[in-house]
Design a protein around this motif. Structure first.
Motif, PDB file in Angstrom:
ATOM      1  N   ALA A 276       0.813  -1.204   0.000  1.00  0.00           N
ATOM      2  CA  ALA A 276       0.000   0.000   0.000  1.00  0.00           C
ATOM      3  C   ALA A 276       0.847   1.255   0.000  1.00  0.00           C
ATOM      4  N   ARG A 277       0.331   2.299  -0.644  1.00  0.00           N
ATOM      5  CA  ARG A 277       0.914   3.625  -0.506  1.00  0.00           C
ATOM      6  C   ARG A 277       0.267   4.258   0.719  1.00  0.00           C
ATOM      7  N   LEU A 278       1.029   4.423   1.768  1.00  0.00           N
ATOM      8  CA  LEU A 278       0.524   4.995   3.006  1.00  0.00           C
ATOM      9  C   LEU A 278       1.090   6.394   3.189  1.00  0.00           C
ATOM     10  N   ASN A 279       0.524   7.109   4.122  1.00  0.00           N
ATOM     11  CA  ASN A 279       1.028   8.449   4.400  1.00  0.00           C
ATOM     12  C   ASN A 279       2.493   8.369   4.823  1.00  0.00           C
TER      13      ASN A 279
ATOM     14  N   LYS B 293       0.468  -2.356   5.850  1.00  0.00           N
ATOM     15  CA  LYS B 293       1.218  -1.910   4.674  1.00  0.00           C
ATOM     16  C   LYS B 293       0.836  -2.658   3.405  1.00  0.00           C
ATOM     17  N   ASP B 294      -0.262  -3.434   3.439  1.00  0.00           N
ATOM     18  CA  ASP B 294      -0.782  -4.072   2.236  1.00  0.00           C
ATOM     19  C   ASP B 294      -2.069  -3.374   1.812  1.00  0.00           C
ATOM     20  N   ALA B 295      -2.420  -3.549   0.551  1.00  0.00           N
ATOM     21  CA  ALA B 295      -3.682  -3.009   0.043  1.00  0.00           C
ATOM     22  C   ALA B 295      -4.323  -4.030  -0.879  1.00  0.00           C
ATOM     23  N   HIS B 296      -5.648  -4.105  -0.828  1.00  0.00           N
ATOM     24  CA  HIS B 296      -6.434  -4.963  -1.715  1.00  0.00           C
ATOM     25  C   HIS B 296      -7.362  -4.068  -2.526  1.00  0.00           C
ATOM     26  N   LEU B 297      -7.427  -4.297  -3.820  1.00  0.00           N
ATOM     27  CA  LEU B 297      -8.242  -3.459  -4.687  1.00  0.00           C
ATOM     28  C   LEU B 297      -9.345  -4.296  -5.315  1.00  0.00           C
TER      29      LEU B 297
ATOM     30  N   GLY C 275       4.822   2.983  -5.156  1.00  0.00           N
ATOM     31  CA  GLY C 275       5.664   2.980  -6.342  1.00  0.00           C
ATOM     32  C   GLY C 275       4.944   3.230  -7.644  1.00  0.00           C
ATOM     33  N   THR C 276       3.667   3.642  -7.604  1.00  0.00           N
ATOM     34  CA  THR C 276       2.911   3.854  -8.839  1.00  0.00           C
ATOM     35  C   THR C 276       2.196   5.201  -8.838  1.00  0.00           C
TER      36      THR C 276
END
Length: 869
Positions: A20-23, A686-690, A756-757
């Protein structure tokens, strides 16, 4: 379209799982920066404060010259950089963490008389390498009398009693004792280009060994603290209260970072223990249990229907209460008698009857789960659910002091969840009498949160009732009205706050609403319209401003004299305002069911009934999916939409997300499509699911002028800890969701979600009702992130909908730095055409199937795992 279409919920299209992109981490605190620049002056200030504190402490202790116990450490209060992780600092100073406070103050214990701390401070004065962490200590609080510490660990009542505590012959209190992990767990080694597979395997073996050793040290620390508490209580001639002799009746209620002991001590004994045992982070008086409001007998039903037992695989619901009259004509046949159990100390495990006079309590709750707010007369009925009986209250609907409520709940959950029916739904219409405390999550509510994480269960919990008339309680309804406070304003008083354990983050907390205005003789209800909050229903917000109650249901109302507004009575004087409830016949002659009682005790089982229906329609629905579907189905009364933002926030405090609807929770319509995660998902920090919701062309046609209601609900569970007084540090991992904008393409949203995106975001914002921040939405003063069930909704034009709508679920680091720590969640989203002029379900269901096939055939898609990681 076929008339018998099932309109089942649609499975989400799971697209991508990645980092994930976190703050970004917060910048160095200004005060910390200044301390580094002025290291000599800052070190001198801390050193002087530390030495002064030790001098004052030496004069103040022991608490009594003849005290039989001696201090086992020195309590230390430091105000820290709020961005500083506490564990590395504690390790550096050789402190034990006792509790973290909301204002940045951390209470520690030093076992070496501040020796290591002062050495580090002296090193910082000369800017020695490795001493920079001292700059994060903004203040050393000199507290030789321990008054500042006492303010932070004692309840309001005990703090008031403290000066005269020696006059108290005996007190029963709950002691919260910290046993934090002595150090952070190391990060798990990951694959790296410079590390060979053999080297990585060796790193993993070393990591696992270190991890095992640290966990073993943690267990040893817990055992040591428990032994110390036993010794202190014994030497102070006190008693640790225990509920019995089985394996679940140990001395303490244990949580990941602490344990609670219920003890009986003299006032002097309690003073000696608190002042000499610095690992105590909370002392609360044992609170009495409070149930529904008083009753007067009224006519009711005497012609019961014939009840046939549920099907063998029907959902089971456990009623944790005062017992049940199992052979009652309105219940017999639906009771799972073989599993019934009494958990009261000194009582036979088979003594499960409801002895509460004159009407019973658990009996009424069981009837409300079976029948809802109306009990039929005559005929035949096939019961839809099995009712299980967990008796934890005595004949007075109280709980003995030697049975901690948290122990009672755990014992009931263990017995029934591990039983033959693997029960997952529990109704607990029990609360303490007073508003919940705001210092820490209570032992009872934290136990509910831990049970919800450890097991696939849902505890449906009553919000509690405001007393009607009590001379000793100036927050009772009569006193509020006599002071000139008007309905519903008095429901927002601090004294009207939800009662323990309704503040539990993972429980589904239920308040009460009325059916409208009713009058009889000289009495009238407080409520004026259907859906108004009941005058007795306790309100939110909960701890850390979490949205509580989550939902509400019909539980009756209180009544007031038309000619004497200061006279307040229970709703039974106007029977039409009360639900029809099954009535125990143990108290003597009377109807089998009647309208004589009201309370959140009886609104709660109506929501439990919806949970059971979800389990019936979707047998493999997890507890979190069940919770999410109930909250997703909840709506405010229609007239509420015209309130201004301040009144909407007040309404949310009274009724949460509103009144749930069993049809919306279990089915769709031609005009509504609901998407679900079919199984619980696990997500690490720190993970993300879309997820993707494809929206067909006919739904978003350019000429369409229809309004579409979008609703999204996330429910998750994570491991709790009690010693921290902030929500993000209370849970091991915390989770939130984010949605794409209108017209935002996948590439743009991926840049927002994944590391990173990054790209420039496109699209128009959605007018969410709550939003992700307290000041960025229609309703100000709260946000959807404040809790472990997170709902938001918005209305948009159908032609503005994108080709695909995306939702991302993100995991964030909480108190548990173990990189393998994960939270379990379920996600639900609905799209509904408000005016019902176009049908969307069939097209959206077909689009989801086609896109799922496309994802499965995609070589670069990273499909989300639906089971444990």
């Amino acid at each position: 379209m076929s008339a018998d279409r099932n309109f089942d919920h649609i499975r989400f299209v799971a697209r991508i799982r990645d980092s994930a992109r976190l703050n970004p981490p917060p910048r160095l605190n200004n005060q910390t920066r200044q301390n580094r620049a002025n290291h000599a002056a800052h070190a001198e200030k801390l050193s002087d404060a530390g030495r002064q504190y030790m001098q004052e402490l030496a004069l103040a202790l022991p608490a009594r010259p003849d005290s039989p116990v001696k201090p086992v450490g020195v309590p230390v209060l430091l105000k820290l950089d709020p961005n500083q992780s506490v564990a590395p600092l504690a390790e550096k100073f050789e402190f034990d963490v006792v509790t973290e406070q909301e204002d940045g103050v951390v209470v520690f214990c030093s076992s070496d008389g501040l020796t290591q701390f002062l050495e580090q401070v002296d090193a910082f004065a000369t800017n020695e390498r490795g001493s920079a962490v001292v700059a994060s200590v903004h203040e050393f609080i000199v507290d030789g009398s321990q008054q500042e510490r006492l303010k932070r660990i004692l309840s309001e009542r005990l703090l008031e009693l403290w000066p005269s505590l020696s006059q108290c012959p005996a007190l029963t209190v709950d002691l919260g004792v910290s046993c934090e992990s002595p150090s952070d767990l190391p990060a798990r080694p990951r694959e790296r280009p410079t590390v060979s597979p053999t080297e990585l395997e060796e790193e993993l073996e070393s990591w696992m060994k270190t991890r095992r050793e640290l966990l073993m040290q943690w267990e040893e620390l817990k055992e040591k603290r428990e032994q110390e508490v036993r010794r202190f209580v014994r030497e102070l001639r006190g008693e640790i209260l225990q509920p019995g002799s089985d394996e679940l009746s140990a001395d303490f209620v244990r949580l990941p970072d602490s344990f609670t002991a219920r003890v009986r001590l003299t006032g002097d004994g309690l003073r000696d223990l608190v002042l000499n045992f610095p690992y105590v982070f909370e002392v609360q008086e044992a609170e009495p249990i409070e149930i529904d409001l008083p009753v007067d007998p009224v006519p009711g039903i005497d012609d019961p229907p014939t009840i046939f037992s549920p099907l063998g695989n029907a959902p089971a619901v456990c009623v944790i209460d005062s017992g049940i009259q199992e052979k009652h004509p309105l219940l017999d046949g639906a009771i799972d008698e073989e599993t019934s159990r009494c958990f009261l100390p000194g009582e036979s495990p088979s003594d499960v009857a409801d002895y509460y006079q004159p009407t019973g309590h658990g009996t009424a709750v069981a009837g409300a789960i079976l029948y809802g707010p109306e009990v039929p007369s005559g005929g035949t009925i096939l019961a839809d659910y099995w009712i299980q009986n967990a008796r934890v209250l005595n004949a007075d609907c109280g709980m003995p002091e030697n049975l901690h409520p948290a122990v009672a709940t755990r014992r009931a959950v263990k017995h029934f969840h591990e039983g033959p029916r693997r029960t997952r739904i529990f109704n607990q219409s029990i609360n303490t009498r007073n508003p919940c405390k705001l210092q820490h999550m209570s032992t009872w509510s934290a136990e509910i949160d831990l049970l919800s994480y450890e097991n696939d269960i849902l505890i449906v919990q009553s919000a509690g009732n405001i007393p009607l008339d009590d001379d000793s309680d100036n927050q009772c309804l009569r006193h509020c009205v006599q002071r000139g406070q008007t309905y519903p304003r008095f429901l927002l008083n601090p004294g009207s706050r939800i009662a323990n354990p309704a503040q539990s983050l993972h429980a589904l907390t239920v308040g009460s609403v009325a059916r409208g205005m009713f009058e009889l003789s000289e009495w009238r209800t407080f409520a004026q319209r259907p859906g108004d909050a009941s005058a007795f229903s306790r309100t939110g917000f909960g701890l850390w401003e979490s949205i509580k109650p989550d939902v509400v249901e019909f539980g009756g109302d209180a009544v007031v004299a038309r000619d004497n507004p200061g006279e307040v009575r229970h709703g039974g004087l106007v029977p039409e305002c009360c639900p029809m409830l099954v009535r125990s016949t143990f108290g003597g002659p009377g109807p089998l069911a009647s309208r004589e009682r009201s309370g959140t005790s009886f609104s709660t089982p109506l929501v439990t009934r919806i949970a059971a229906e979800i389990q019936s329609v979707i047998p493999d629905a997890s507890a979190q999916l069940t919770r999410a579907l109930i909250v997703q189905s909840a709506r405010w009364p229609e007239e509420s939409w015209f309130l201004d933002e301040t009144r909407k926030c007040e309404l949310m405090r009274r009724i949460g997300f509103g009144i749930p609807d069993v049809q919306r929770a279990t089915r769709n319509t031609p005009h509504r499509a609901t998407y679900i995660t079919a199984e619980d998902c696990w997500i690490k920090a720190k993970d993300a699911h879309l997820y993707q919701v494809p929206i067909p062309q006919q739904v978003r046609a350019s000429g369409s002028q229809h309004k579409v209601l979008i609703e999204i609900t996330l429910a998750f569970v994570a491991r709790p800890r009690r010693t921290c007084r902030t929500m993000r540090r209370y849970l091991s991992t915390w989770v939130d969701w984010e949605a794409s904008k209108l017209g935002e393409p996948l590439a743009s949203f991926r840049g927002q979600v994944f590391e990173g995106t990054r790209t420039v975001r496109e699209g128009d914002p959605i007018p969410w009702m709550l939003g992700a921040a307290t000041t960025h939405a229609t309703i100000r003063g709260t946000s959807r992130k404040k809790g472990s069930v997170q709902k938001d909704w918005a209305v948009v034009e159908s032609h503005a909908l994108p080709e695909s709508f995306y939702i991302a679920v993100k995991g964030h680091e909480g108190w548990d730095n173990d990189p393998e720590a994960a939270a379990r969640y379920a996600l639900v989203a609905s799209f509904e055409v408000v005016d019902q002029q176009i049908e969307i379900y069939e097209a959206m269901a077909e689009a989801a199937v086609q896109h799922e096939i496309g994802v499965e055939n995609s070589v670069d898609a990273q499909i989300i795992e639906m089971g444990p990681l």
